[in-house]
Design an enzyme around this catalytic site. Sequence first.
Site, PDB file in Angstrom:
ATOM      1  N   ASP A  84     -28.174  90.354  68.443  1.00 31.45           N
ATOM      2  CA  ASP A  84     -27.933  89.160  67.638  1.00 31.45           C
ATOM      3  C   ASP A  84     -28.123  87.909  68.488  1.00 31.45           C
ATOM      4  OD1 ASP A  84     -27.141  87.615  65.448  1.00 31.45           O
ATOM      5  OD2 ASP A  84     -25.008  87.757  65.943  1.00 31.45           O
ATOM      6  N   HIS A  85     -28.905  86.966  67.998  1.00 33.93           N
ATOM      7  CA  HIS A  85     -29.138  85.680  68.673  1.00 33.93           C
ATOM      8  C   HIS A  85     -29.562  85.850  70.129  1.00 33.93           C
ATOM      9  CE1 HIS A  85     -28.100  82.804  65.558  1.00 33.93           C
ATOM     10  NE2 HIS A  85     -27.182  83.665  65.168  1.00 33.93           N
ATOM     11  N   GLY A 210     -22.051  84.554  57.610  1.00 30.82           N
ATOM     12  CA  GLY A 210     -21.587  85.071  56.328  1.00 30.82           C
ATOM     13  C   GLY A 210     -20.108  84.862  56.049  1.00 30.82           C
ATOM     14  N   VAL A 231     -22.036  89.225  59.717  1.00 31.38           N
ATOM     15  CA  VAL A 231     -20.580  89.076  59.640  1.00 31.38           C
ATOM     16  C   VAL A 231     -19.984  89.302  61.025  1.00 31.38           C
ATOM     17  CG1 VAL A 231     -18.442  89.928  58.623  1.00 31.38           C
ATOM     18  CG2 VAL A 231     -20.545  89.905  57.249  1.00 31.38           C
ATOM     19  N   ASN A 232     -19.236  88.328  61.507  1.00 35.28           N
ATOM     20  CA  ASN A 232     -18.534  88.470  62.780  1.00 35.28           C
ATOM     21  C   ASN A 232     -17.121  87.898  62.673  1.00 35.28           C
ATOM     22  OD1 ASN A 232     -17.880  88.951  65.447  1.00 35.28           O
ATOM     23  ND2 ASN A 232     -19.106  87.285  66.274  1.00 35.28           N
ATOM     24  N   THR A 233     -17.033  86.597  62.390  1.00 35.68           N
ATOM     25  CA  THR A 233     -15.734  85.929  62.334  1.00 35.68           C
ATOM     26  C   THR A 233     -14.792  86.597  61.340  1.00 35.68           C
ATOM     27  OG1 THR A 233     -16.799  83.837  62.925  1.00 35.68           O
ATOM     28  CG2 THR A 233     -14.585  83.715  61.986  1.00 35.68           C
TER      29      THR A 233
END
Length: 290
Positions: A84-85, A210, A231-233
Site C-alpha cells: 500500500d502506498h 474508506g 480500510v485501515n483507520t
Amino acid sequence: MLVNATAMLQSAAKGHYGIGAFNTNNLEWAHSILDAAEEVQSPLIIQCTAGAAKWQGGFKVCADIVRNLLEVKDITVPVALHLDHGTYEDCFAAMEAGFTSIMYDGSHEETFQINLDRTAELVKIAHNRGISIEAEVGGIGGVEDGVASNGELADPQECKAIADLGVDFLACGIGNIHGLYPDNWAGLSFDRLQEIKDLTGDLPLVLHGGTGIPLEQVQKAISLGISKINVNTDLQVAFAKATRAYIESGADEQGKGYDPRKLLKPGREAIVERTKELMADFGSTGKGWE
C-alpha cells in the site's frame, strides 16, 4: 490461496461489488482479517504500508506471516498480499519479499511525467513476475505514512494516460482522505468519478480512505466503478475501542488478565467482526470464487 489481485478485482468490477483491502499492522491484524474473510467466504486483499512493514521487521516478515497463516489456517478464499502506498524503491523491496501485488504511489512525485515513466517501468517488471500493480493519480487527503495531501480531484486525462500503461487497477482522488473525516468534509465527487470511468473503461478503480465515508456514498461509488476499498483507520479504531473497554473494566488486574493473549483478544475479535461487517457492506460476502 495467495494470488495477485487482478482476477478478483476484474470479477468485482463486472459484478458491481467491492473488495476490501484491509491493512495489516502485526500478527494479530493478519490473523483477524484472514479469519473474517474465511468465515464469510470473501476474496481478500491484505495490504501493508512500508511503515507498518518496518514495524513488523520488514517486508519479508510481513509476507512470511501472511503465507504461514494461510497455510496453518487452511484459508480457502483467494488472498492477495498488496503493498500500500509504495515508493518506487518500496515496490522492488516488496516484490523481492514475496508480495503478490504492489502499489506505486507516484502522485507525490515532482511531476506527472515521473509518475508516468516509473509506472510504465514497474508495470513491465511486475507483470513479468506475475504481480498485479496499482497506480495513483491525484493526491489523497489526510496523512498516510507521514505523507500529507489536501485531497485532490484527479485529472481524468492523467488517469487515462496511466490506465493506458496497463496497470491492473487505479487509485484516483475524488475528494477522499486518509484517516478520520472532518465535519466539514464535502463528500465524494461522483461527477469526477464518472468522468474518470468514462475514460478508463473496464479498469477497476480504487477508493482510498474508506474509513468514515457514509455507507451510501461508498456503495454509490462501487456502482460507478470502484472495485477496491482501502480500510485501515476503521479497524484501528475498533481495536482501540475494544482494548480500552477491557482495560477500563479492570479485567487486566484480575487474575492473569494482564496476559497479552487475554489483553489483545477483545481487540482481535473486534477486528474480525468489523471486517465481516465491511465485507457485507461492500458486497463481497460469498464471492470467494467468482
